[in-house]
Design an enzyme around this catalytic site. Structure first.
Site, mmCIF file in Angstrom:
data_model
loop_
_atom_site.group_PDB
_atom_site.id
_atom_site.type_symbol
_atom_site.label_atom_id
_atom_site.label_comp_id
_atom_site.label_asym_id
_atom_site.label_seq_id
_atom_site.Cartn_x
_atom_site.Cartn_y
_atom_site.Cartn_z
ATOM 1 N N ASP A 53 0.810 -1.266 -0.109
ATOM 2 C CA ASP A 53 0.049 -0.134 0.061
ATOM 3 C C ASP A 53 0.947 1.126 0.223
ATOM 4 O O ASP A 53 0.563 2.255 0.619
ATOM 5 C CB ASP A 53 -0.918 0.032 1.326
ATOM 6 N N GLU A 232 -10.797 -0.288 -4.128
ATOM 7 C CA GLU A 232 -10.522 0.319 -2.816
ATOM 8 C C GLU A 232 -9.284 1.170 -3.299
ATOM 9 O O GLU A 232 -8.895 0.876 -4.518
ATOM 10 C CB GLU A 232 -9.987 -0.706 -1.613
#
Ligand code: AHR
Length: 477
Positions: A53, A232
């Site tokens: 991420d 997402e």
């Protein structure tokens, strides 16, 4: 930290095999990984191991800042470097650790660092500890630095993002557009049977919205609901008069991939009619380069201001247990190119090793050093078929190896033909000298086996020509 739980309650159906990148319709099988010293940029993928991420941005203080999720999901970390390559070994500071109890005592996910009205604020998703389903009661919070140097200041909790619903929300990012600060995030919306959808809204303060959100995308397409119904990790890029929002979809295993939303940069971005969604994923698992589940990206630029895609991906497909608790989502970077319409061409994840380059014939624009399978040629081809690594070899020579055929390299024959052959450590015919041209990015590849002769387009392939011939000049990009 092991939990026998899945954080995603809405299973979308039977698992399907990951989408493998193909080369001209052929699914390329993995081959031996490229090795060798760093390319001109010094970058070697994976850039940073076991950081998922990742957010990397270049701040106006000249530093690259990087944060991301750690495998333990228990702390917020930050590193910085004057160069992208320097992030690999840069000092990493722990800014804040999850609390001993309460809503921020469990998982800490996907931090992002932003300068908000002159203060450094780090947004992140967090949940409570204690086990059971409650650990996935994930909400968005922020910590704030008390000084101007985020690596040296003291960090404390600023508060919780006031989301439009009290439900699972994560992966927030922030961007300025036409003078307004926007928040973009993923959230589960009551009444919609998905794990998460994407939203944007203008901000009133660091933790509050100034208007009802616009729901930009819900996972409905087949590649968005592989394993779980997920949209997402929004990331924003304004370029070529357009606003792009990339996002991640499906389960976090080899089926994880990127989608793309596009709007005219001058349009009302809160009006859904101004957004188009790519019908196909723009970035997926690539067996040929051995990168699986590429996703949760961000965008930055290299030291020359050229666009860089930041993302995580594993080196292998098969995962034991819940992918969420597999630590091997490594941070990776690569050049981001654009097509003739100004849209990003993500290509494929380029795989481990030095960054590849592309080589355009200096005398014939849009004619690239390229291959189709083992056939070499100079011409137009899909991006991945034009990406080659310059792998240092003995005596200042190098080998040229395609990212899609990592165990092969260019080879010169006595009759002047240049072909692809299995990389053989002893073959001089596969060694070339990089001869710089007059301009910074121009280059010739002189054969070490046949000095004075260099690679040039020839017929429907490549050949050696006298190095003085302008046809031997290539422009690296
Ligand atoms: O890496 C932890 C979470 O898993 C991230 O917030 C999300 O993007 C990913 O799917």
């Amino acid at each position: 930290m092991q939990f026998n739980l899945s954080r995603r309650a809405f299973a979308a159906g039977a698992a399907m095999m990951p989408i493998a990148c193909t080369q001209a319709g052929k699914t390329m099988m993995a081959s031996t990984p490229a090795t060798g010293a760093p390319s001109a940029s010094g970058i070697v993928n994976p850039l940073v191991k076991q950081r998922a991420d990742a957010q990397i941005f270049r701040h106006d203080d000249g530093y690259y800042y990087m944060t991301g999720s750690v495998p333990e999901y228990d702390r917020l970390v930050l590193r910085r470097s004057r160069t992208l390559a320097g992030l690999t070994d840069a000092e990493e500071r722990v800014l804040w650790r999850h609390e001993a109890s309460g809503p921020m005592s469990g998982f800490i996910w996907a931090p992002e660092l932003h300068l908000v009205d002159g203060r450094w604020v780090m947004y992140f998703a967090a949940g409570p500890s204690g086990g059971g389903e409650d650990v996935f009661r994930i909400r968005t919070y922020a910590v704030v630095c008390d000084g101007s140097d985020p690596m040296r200041g003291n960090w404390s909790v600023l508060g919780q993002f006031q989301a439009p619903w009290d439900s699972f929300n994560l992966d927030s990012t922030m961007f300025m557009h036409r003078g307004t600060r926007y928040f973009a995030w993923a959230q589960r919306e009551p009444g919609i049977e998905t794990n998460s959808n994407l939203y944007i809204a203008p901000m009133a303060s660091a933790l509050t919205l100034a208007a009802k959100p616009a729901r930009l995308t819900v996972p409905t397409l087949d590649w968005e609901i592989l394993g779980f119904k997920v949209n997402e990790a929004p990331a924003v890029l304004e370029k070529n008069g357009k606003l792009f929002i990339s996002y991640s979809a499906s389960a976090t295993d080899a089926r994880y991939c990127l989608g793309l939303l596009t709007a005219d940069a001058d349009a009302d971005i809160m009006d859904l009619r101004n957004w188009t969604k790519s019908p196909r994923p723009v970035f997926t698992t690539c067996e040929a380069t051995s990168v699986y589940g590429p996703g949760h990206n961000s965008f930055t630029v290299d030291e020359e201001g050229r666009d860089i895609l930041v993302y995580h991906g594993r080196d292998y497909a098969q995962i034991e247990g819940d992918p969420l608790f597999n630590p091997d989502r490594h941070t990776r970077v690569q050049r981001l190119y654009f097509d003739a319409d100004g849209n990003p061409d993500f290509g494929v994840p380029v795989g481990n090793g030095p960054l590849p380059d592309r080589f355009e014939a200096a005398t014939t624009p849009n004619t690239w050093l390229a291959h189709d399978g083992t056939r070499l040629f100079a011409g137009a081809a899909p991006l991945p078929q034009t990406q080659f690594r310059m792998l240092p070899a003995e005596g200042g020579t190098l080998r040229l190896s395609p990212i899609l055929l990592r165990d092969q390299c260019l080879n010169a024959a006595p009759d002047g033909t240049v072909s692809l052959v299995p990389t053989n450590g002893t073959a001089t015919a596969s060694l070339f000298r990089r001869i710089p041209g007059r301009t910074k990015d121009s280059v010739r590849f002189e054969s070490a086996a046949f000095p004075g002769r260099a690679i040039a387009p020839g017929g429907d392939g490549l050949k050696l020509a006298p190095a003085s011939n302008s046809a031997t000049l290539w422009r690296a990009s």
